[in-house]
Write a protein that holds these residues in place. Structure first.
Motif, PDB file in Angstrom:
ATOM      1  N   SER B 155       0.822  -1.193   0.000  1.00  0.00           N
ATOM      2  CA  SER B 155       0.000   0.000   0.000  1.00  0.00           C
ATOM      3  C   SER B 155       0.875   1.271   0.000  1.00  0.00           C
ATOM      4  O   SER B 155       0.681   2.166  -0.822  1.00  0.00           O
ATOM      5  CB  SER B 155      -0.889  -0.033   1.242  1.00  0.00           C
ATOM      6  OG  SER B 155      -1.659   1.115   1.284  1.00  0.00           O
ATOM      7  N   ASP B 156       1.868   1.298   0.898  1.00  0.00           N
ATOM      8  CA  ASP B 156       2.735   2.482   0.985  1.00  0.00           C
ATOM      9  C   ASP B 156       3.510   2.709  -0.306  1.00  0.00           C
ATOM     10  O   ASP B 156       3.636   3.822  -0.793  1.00  0.00           O
ATOM     11  CB  ASP B 156       3.729   2.322   2.148  1.00  0.00           C
ATOM     12  CG  ASP B 156       2.998   2.342   3.485  1.00  0.00           C
ATOM     13  OD1 ASP B 156       1.810   2.740   3.477  1.00  0.00           O
ATOM     14  OD2 ASP B 156       3.597   1.928   4.497  1.00  0.00           O
ATOM     15  N   ILE B 201      -6.390  -5.430  -4.332  1.00  0.00           N
ATOM     16  CA  ILE B 201      -7.404  -4.475  -4.830  1.00  0.00           C
ATOM     17  C   ILE B 201      -7.995  -3.660  -3.686  1.00  0.00           C
ATOM     18  O   ILE B 201      -8.304  -2.487  -3.847  1.00  0.00           O
ATOM     19  CB  ILE B 201      -8.520  -5.150  -5.680  1.00  0.00           C
ATOM     20  CG1 ILE B 201      -9.207  -6.261  -4.918  1.00  0.00           C
ATOM     21  CG2 ILE B 201      -7.997  -5.616  -7.021  1.00  0.00           C
ATOM     22  CD1 ILE B 201     -10.381  -6.870  -5.667  1.00  0.00           C
ATOM     23  N   ILE B 202      -8.101  -4.272  -2.509  1.00  0.00           N
ATOM     24  CA  ILE B 202      -8.596  -3.522  -1.344  1.00  0.00           C
ATOM     25  C   ILE B 202      -7.629  -2.378  -1.047  1.00  0.00           C
ATOM     26  O   ILE B 202      -8.025  -1.229  -0.803  1.00  0.00           O
ATOM     27  CB  ILE B 202      -8.761  -4.463  -0.123  1.00  0.00           C
ATOM     28  CG1 ILE B 202     -10.046  -5.279  -0.293  1.00  0.00           C
ATOM     29  CG2 ILE B 202      -8.778  -3.685   1.190  1.00  0.00           C
ATOM     30  CD1 ILE B 202     -10.285  -6.310   0.778  1.00  0.00           C
ATOM     31  N   MET B 203      -6.344  -2.712  -1.138  1.00  0.00           N
ATOM     32  CA  MET B 203      -5.327  -1.719  -0.842  1.00  0.00           C
ATOM     33  C   MET B 203      -5.295  -0.622  -1.927  1.00  0.00           C
ATOM     34  O   MET B 203      -5.241   0.575  -1.621  1.00  0.00           O
ATOM     35  CB  MET B 203      -4.003  -2.482  -0.725  1.00  0.00           C
ATOM     36  CG  MET B 203      -2.765  -1.696  -0.588  1.00  0.00           C
ATOM     37  SD  MET B 203      -2.082  -1.398  -2.199  1.00  0.00           S
ATOM     38  CE  MET B 203      -1.712  -3.037  -2.732  1.00  0.00           C
ATOM     39  N   LEU B 204      -5.384  -1.010  -3.205  1.00  0.00           N
ATOM     40  CA  LEU B 204      -5.367  -0.031  -4.305  1.00  0.00           C
ATOM     41  C   LEU B 204      -6.576   0.895  -4.219  1.00  0.00           C
ATOM     42  O   LEU B 204      -6.467   2.113  -4.401  1.00  0.00           O
ATOM     43  CB  LEU B 204      -5.376  -0.748  -5.663  1.00  0.00           C
ATOM     44  CG  LEU B 204      -4.045  -1.320  -6.135  1.00  0.00           C
ATOM     45  CD1 LEU B 204      -4.261  -2.152  -7.384  1.00  0.00           C
ATOM     46  CD2 LEU B 204      -3.060  -0.192  -6.424  1.00  0.00           C
ATOM     47  N   GLN B 207      -6.330   3.409  -1.575  1.00  0.00           N
ATOM     48  CA  GLN B 207      -5.441   4.525  -1.953  1.00  0.00           C
ATOM     49  C   GLN B 207      -6.118   5.432  -2.974  1.00  0.00           C
ATOM     50  O   GLN B 207      -5.489   6.358  -3.485  1.00  0.00           O
ATOM     51  CB  GLN B 207      -4.137   3.968  -2.571  1.00  0.00           C
ATOM     52  CG  GLN B 207      -3.251   3.220  -1.607  1.00  0.00           C
ATOM     53  CD  GLN B 207      -2.443   4.167  -0.738  1.00  0.00           C
ATOM     54  OE1 GLN B 207      -2.626   5.386  -0.797  1.00  0.00           O
ATOM     55  NE2 GLN B 207      -1.573   3.628   0.089  1.00  0.00           N
ATOM     56  N   GLY B 208      -7.349   5.114  -3.322  1.00  0.00           N
ATOM     57  CA  GLY B 208      -8.055   5.919  -4.316  1.00  0.00           C
ATOM     58  C   GLY B 208      -7.618   5.643  -5.734  1.00  0.00           C
ATOM     59  O   GLY B 208      -7.849   6.425  -6.653  1.00  0.00           O
ATOM     60  N   LEU B 209      -6.945   4.490  -5.940  1.00  0.00           N
ATOM     61  CA  LEU B 209      -6.414   4.175  -7.268  1.00  0.00           C
ATOM     62  C   LEU B 209      -7.377   3.347  -8.113  1.00  0.00           C
ATOM     63  O   LEU B 209      -7.104   3.065  -9.268  1.00  0.00           O
ATOM     64  CB  LEU B 209      -5.090   3.406  -7.122  1.00  0.00           C
ATOM     65  CG  LEU B 209      -3.913   4.206  -6.573  1.00  0.00           C
ATOM     66  CD1 LEU B 209      -2.809   3.285  -6.123  1.00  0.00           C
ATOM     67  CD2 LEU B 209      -3.408   5.172  -7.632  1.00  0.00           C
ATOM     68  N   ALA B 287     -11.848   6.572   0.735  1.00  0.00           N
ATOM     69  CA  ALA B 287     -10.760   5.635   1.019  1.00  0.00           C
ATOM     70  C   ALA B 287     -11.094   4.754   2.217  1.00  0.00           C
ATOM     71  O   ALA B 287     -10.714   3.592   2.277  1.00  0.00           O
ATOM     72  CB  ALA B 287      -9.469   6.398   1.274  1.00  0.00           C
ATOM     73  N   ALA B 288     -11.829   5.319   3.179  1.00  0.00           N
ATOM     74  CA  ALA B 288     -12.155   4.547   4.379  1.00  0.00           C
ATOM     75  C   ALA B 288     -13.266   3.538   4.127  1.00  0.00           C
ATOM     76  O   ALA B 288     -13.305   2.473   4.740  1.00  0.00           O
ATOM     77  CB  ALA B 288     -12.557   5.498   5.498  1.00  0.00           C
ATOM     78  N   GLU B 289     -14.183   3.905   3.220  1.00  0.00           N
ATOM     79  CA  GLU B 289     -15.362   3.047   3.025  1.00  0.00           C
ATOM     80  C   GLU B 289     -15.151   1.953   1.988  1.00  0.00           C
ATOM     81  O   GLU B 289     -15.716   0.866   2.099  1.00  0.00           O
ATOM     82  CB  GLU B 289     -16.561   3.915   2.591  1.00  0.00           C
ATOM     83  CG  GLU B 289     -17.110   4.757   3.716  1.00  0.00           C
ATOM     84  CD  GLU B 289     -18.164   5.740   3.227  1.00  0.00           C
ATOM     85  OE1 GLU B 289     -18.416   5.791   1.999  1.00  0.00           O
ATOM     86  OE2 GLU B 289     -18.711   6.469   4.065  1.00  0.00           O
TER      87      GLU B 289
END
Lengths: 175, 564
Positions: B155-156, B201-204, B207-209, B287-289
Motif C-alpha cells: 500500500s505504501d 485491490i482492497i489496498m489499491l 489509496q483511491g487508485l 478511502a475509508a469506506e
C-alpha cells in the motif's frame, strides 16, 4: 412391453441360447435389482450360460453419500463399502432362492466409473449375450431431466437389454 | 505533471510486500492445517452427506484456513482415496467460495496497524512453546502479521502511483469489466492466491487508485483464477478427482457469467449496505469506506452464487461426467476368470485342472507386470509408476476369485491327493499375488524414493540389474508354466536356477560396493536404492522358486485340464 419370462422373445442381435458368453446383470442393491438378478439367474440356467453380477461403484448425483447411508467408519473407501453391500445382497438373495444354481455360482464383479457406459463395456468384454438391469422408475420432471441408468444402457448397448421392474414381479421389457 | 516516482521503492515495496503476504499466508495455512487438519478432515468425511451440510463444511474449513485452494486440494486427496465422491464434493466446493469471503472481510479492516504486534506475539509464542500445537498457534499469528505487514508495504509503495499516468491509464482500461476479470484471473492463477488478489485491490482502492466497480470485476476474475491450484493438483489423479476440479471451474465461471452484466448494481448494493464513515472529507471517506464495500460485494456474490446453484448440483455432476468421461476399462484392468466354471465342481479333478489354467492366466499377467516394472522403475516418471501401481488390482481380484473357487471345490468330496493339490494350488495363487504386491508396492516405493532423491541407476549398474531382472522374470514364467502343465522337470529346472541367480546377485552387489568406495558421498543414496532393488528382485525370485517347489510337492493324477 413384452413379458420377459418368455426367453424366446429377442431384441436386436438376438440371444444365441448356447453356452457362449456370460449373461450380465447390473445391480444397485435395490428391490428392482433383486428382481433383475432372479430373472437373469433363471434366464442363464435356461440358456446354459454363466452369470456375472456387476455393480458399478459410483455415487449417484441425485443422492450423494449412497455408500455411507449407514454409520460406518468414514475412513473406509467407497469401493470397500460397495463390496460389503454386494456380499450382503448376494448372501440374502442366495439364501432366499437356494434352488437357483446360476445364482449360487454367479461371479460378482465391482468396477468404478460411470454406470451406463461401464455396464456396456463390461458386457462387451465378457461377450454377454444379454444385459439385465433393474429399473428404478422415475417420473415427471426428474425423469425428463435425468433419465435412468437403464435407459442409457439401452441406448448404448449393442446387445439386447432386459429392464426388470421390481413391483411387477417377473415382468421385464426387452429392448 | 512532473514525474518523480522512485521506481526502486515502488517495485521492492510491491514485490517484497507481495512476497511477505504470500509467505504469511503459507505459514498461517500450514500451521492451521497441522493444528486442526485432522479435525477438519474428520468433519469433511462425516458431514458431507447432504448438500447443505456440504456447503457449511466447505465454508467452515475454508473460513478457518483462509484458503479455498487448501479445501479443494484436501477434497482432491479424499476423492482420489475413494473416501468422498465427486457428487459429495460439489456442495463443499460451493461452500469453499463462501468461506473465502472471510479473508476479504478481515483484510478490509485497517489491519496493517496490527501487523507488528501480531508478528511480535507470534514469534514469542513460537519461541517459548514446548508443545508443537503452541508453536503452530504462534506461527498462525506470525503468518497473519506477515500478511498484514505485506499489505501495508504494498500500500505504501504504491501510493505515489496516483500521479503516474501510465498506471492510471492502465487502471482506467480496466473499466471494461471483461479486461478486469481477465486481469484478476491471470494474476490469481500465477500467484495461486485469490486472497492476495483481493488484498491488493482492497489496498489499491483504499489509496483511491481503483473504483469499486473495477475492484469487483477483478475479484470476480480471482474466483476463476483460484481454480488453477486444484487444476494443477489433479494432474495424474483418478477421473473422479479431475471431475471435482472441473466442477470448481464450472461453478466459478458460471458465477462470474451471472454477475458480469450486473457489476454496477452489485456495487450500488454494496454501497447501500456498507455503513458510511461520517466526519471526513469526500476523498478520505471514500478511502475509508471502499475496502469494506469490496469485501461486502465479494461476500454478496459468493453467497448469492451458492444459493443460486445449490439446487443444481445434480446437473453439475451430470455435465461434468459428460465433459470428463471415464478412462476405458482395458483388458488389463478387467481380468475376469475364464476357466473357473461352476458346472465343473461336480468333477473336482477337472475343476482343479482348470484352476491350473486360471493360475496360468494370473501368472502371465503378473509376469507381464514384472516385465513392465523395470522400465517404469528406471524411467523416473511418476505417471509410469502410477500405472504400475494400478496393475495390482486386477491381480488381486483374480487371486480372490481363484481362492473362492478353490473354496467351493474343497466342499466337494476330494481324494487325499486332490486335497493336497488344492492346498498347493492355493499356495501358488498366493505366491503370485505376493509377486504382484512386491511389484506394485516395493518396486514402486523404491522408485519413488529415487525420484525424490533425484538419483538414477548409473549406466554401469543398470545393465547387470536388467540382466538379473531378465533371469527372475524367466524363472517366474517357467515356474508358472510348470504348474499349468503339471511339469515336474521344468519345476526342477527353476529350482536349479538358485546357484546361477545367487552368483549374479552377489556379483552385482560387490560391484555396487566398489562404486560406493570410489564415490562415497555422491553414490550413497544411489547405492542404497540399488541394493534395495536387487533385494526386491531376489525376493521375487524366491517366490518363483516356491511356486516351483509347490509343483514338485504334489504328485497328481487329476486328469487332463479342459481347454477353453
Amino acid at each position: 412391453m413384452t413379458n420377459a419370462n418368455q426367453p424366446e422373445t429377442r431384441g436386436k442381435g438376438g440371444v444365441n441360447g448356447d453356452s457362449q458368453g456370460t449373461l450380465l446383470v447390473a445391480v444397485d442393491f435395490s428391490k428392482d435389482s433383486r428382481e433383475a438378478v432372479l430373472w437373469a439367474s433363471r434366464e442363464a440356467e435356461h440358456l446354459g450360460c454363466g452369470l456375472m453380477i456387476l455393480h458399478v461403484v459410483h455415487d449417484p448425483a441425485s443422492s450423494p453419500g449412497f455408500y455411507r447411508h449407514v454409520e460406518v467408519d468414514w475412513l473406509r473407501p467407497m469401493a470397500d463399502l460397495a463390496r460389503e453391500m454386494m456380499d450382503v445382497f448376494l448372501r440374502e438373495t442366495r439364501a432366499a432362492h437356494p434352488s437357483l444354481t446360476a445364482l449360487a455360482t454367479a461371479e460378482a464383479k465391482l468396477v468404478t466409473g460411470l454406470p451406463a457406459s461401464r455396464i456396456v463395456e463390461v458386457a462387451k468384454s465378457i461377450n454377454a449375450p444379454l444385459i439385465v438391469i433393474g429399473s428404478r422408475g422415475r417420473t415427471g420432471l426428474t425423469h425428463i431431466l435425468l433419465g435412468s441408468v437403464a435407459e442409457r444402457v439401452v441406448q448404448l448397448a449393442p446387445m439386447p437389454v432386459v429392464v426388470v421392474k421390481g413391483h411387477e414381479e417377473g415382468n421385464g421389457t426387452v429392448h | 505533471m512532473e514525474l518523480s516516482i522512485n521506481h526502486y521503492a515502488l517495485w521492492t515495496g510491491l514485490f517484497g510486500g507481495l512476497a511477505l503476504f504470500l509467505f504469511g499466508m503459507d505459514l498461517m495455512t500450514g500451521a492451521l492445517k497441522r493444528a486442526a487438519g485432522d479435525y477438519l478432515k474428520e468433519i469433511l468425511g462425516r458431514l458431507t452427506r447432504n448438500r447443505f451440510m456440504g456447503v457449511g463444511v466447505g465454508a467452515l474449513i475454508t473460513g478457518i484456513v483462509n484458503s479455498s485452494s487448501v479445501t479443494t486440494v484436501i477434497l482432491v486427496g479424499f476423492i482420489s482415496a475413494g473416501l468422498l465422491s465427486m457428487t459429495q464434493s460439489i456442495s463443499v466446493i460451493m461452500g469453499a467460495n463462501i468461506g473465502s469471503t472471510v479473508t476479504a472481510q478481515i483484510l478490509a479492516f485497517k489491519v496493517t496497524e496490527f501487523s507488528l504486534p501480531l508478528i511480535a506475539v507470534g514469534v514469542l509464542i513460537a519461541a517459548l512453546a514446548n508443545r508443537n500445537v503452541w508453536r503452530d498457534y504462534g506461527h498462525m499469528l506470525l503468518g497473519f502479521g506477515l500478511v498484514f505487514y505485506g499489505m501495508g508495504l504494498m500500500s505504501d509503495s504504491m501510493a505515489p502511483l496516483r500521479s503516474y499516468p501510465s498506471f492510471t491509464e492502465f487502471v482506467a482500461s480496466l473499466l471494461n469489466p471483461y479486461a478486469a476479470i481477465l486481469v484478476g484471473t491471470a494474476f490469481t492463477a500465477v500467484i495461486q492466491s485469490s486472497a492476495a488478489t483481493t488484498g491488493i485491490i482492497i489496498m489499491l482502492a483504499g489509496q483511491g487508485l481503483m473504483t469499486l466497480e473495477t475492484a469487483i470485476a477483478i475479484a470476480l476474475g480471482a474466483n476463476i483464477g483460484t481454480c488453477a491450484t486444484a487444476g494443477l493438483t489433479v494432474i495424474g489423479k483418478p477421473r473422479e478427482a479431475v471431475r471435482a476440479a472441473v466442477v470448481h471451474v464450472l461453478f466459478n465461471v458460471a458465477g462470474v457469467l451471472v454477475w458480469v452484466s450486473f457489476i454496477p448494481q452489485l456495487a450500488d448494493l454494496a454501497r447501500l449496505i456498507t455503513p458510511t464513515v461520517d466526519g471526513l472529507s469526500t476523498a478520505t471517506r471514500h478511502a475509508a469506506e471502499i475496502p469494506r464495500q469490496i469485501a461486502n460485494a465479494h461476500t454478496i456474490f459468493n453467497i448469492a452464487n451458492t444459493l443460486l446453484f445449490i439446487g443444481f448440483t445434480t446437473q453439475f455432476a451430470r455435465l461434468v461426467e459428460w465433459i470428463v468421461p471415464d478412462r476405458p476399462l482395458s483388458e488389463m484392468e478387467l481380468l475376469p476368470p475364464r476357466f473357473l466354471d461352476a458346472s465343473l465342481l461336480s468333477t473336482p479333478a477337472i475343476a482343479l485342472g482348470n484352476v491350473r489354467l486360471e493360475i496360468g492366466r494370473l501368472g502371465e499377467y503378473v509376469h507381464d507386470m514384472l516385465q513392465k516394472a523395470m522400465p517404469a522403475a528406471v524411467s523416473q516418471s511418476s505417471r509410469d509408476l502410477d500405472v504400475l501401481e494400478e496393475l495390482d488390482k486386477p491381480a488381486d481380484d483374480l487371486h480372490r476369485e481363484i481362492l473362492a473357487y478353490l473354496g467351493k471345490i474343497s466342499l466337494t468330496s476330494l481324494s487325499a491327493i486332490e486335497g493336497r493339490t488344492l492346498m498347493r494350488l492355493a499356495e501358488v495363487a498366493n505366491d503370485l499375488e505376493h509377486v504382484a504386491d512386491r511389484i506394485a508396492t516395493d518396486i514402486v516405493t523404491s522408485a519413488r524414493k529415487r525420484i525424490v532423491a533425484r538419483v538414477q541407476l548409473p549406466p554401469t549398474a543398470l545393465k547387470p540389474v536388467m540382466r538379473l531382472h531378465g533371469e527372475v522374470a524367466a524363472a517366474l514364467r517357467e515356474s508358472v508354466k510348470a504348474v499349468v502343465n503339471n511339469d515336474d522337470v521344468l519345476a526342477a529346472e527353476v529350482r536349479a536356477m538358485k546357484r546361477e541367480v545367487g552368483l549374479m546377485t552377489q556379483q552385482i552387489e560387490s560391484e555396487s560396493v566398489k562404486r560406493l568406495s570410489t564415490a562415497p558421498k555422491a553414490g550413497l543414496t544411489s547405492y542404497v536404492r540399488e541394493v534395495e532393488l536387487i533385494e526386491i528382485l531376489d525376493g521375487i525370485f524366491k517366490l518363483a522358486r516356491r511356486i516351483a517347489r509347490s509343483q514338485l510337492t504334489v504328485k497328481i493324477s487329476e486328469g487332463t485340464p479342459t481347454k477353453e
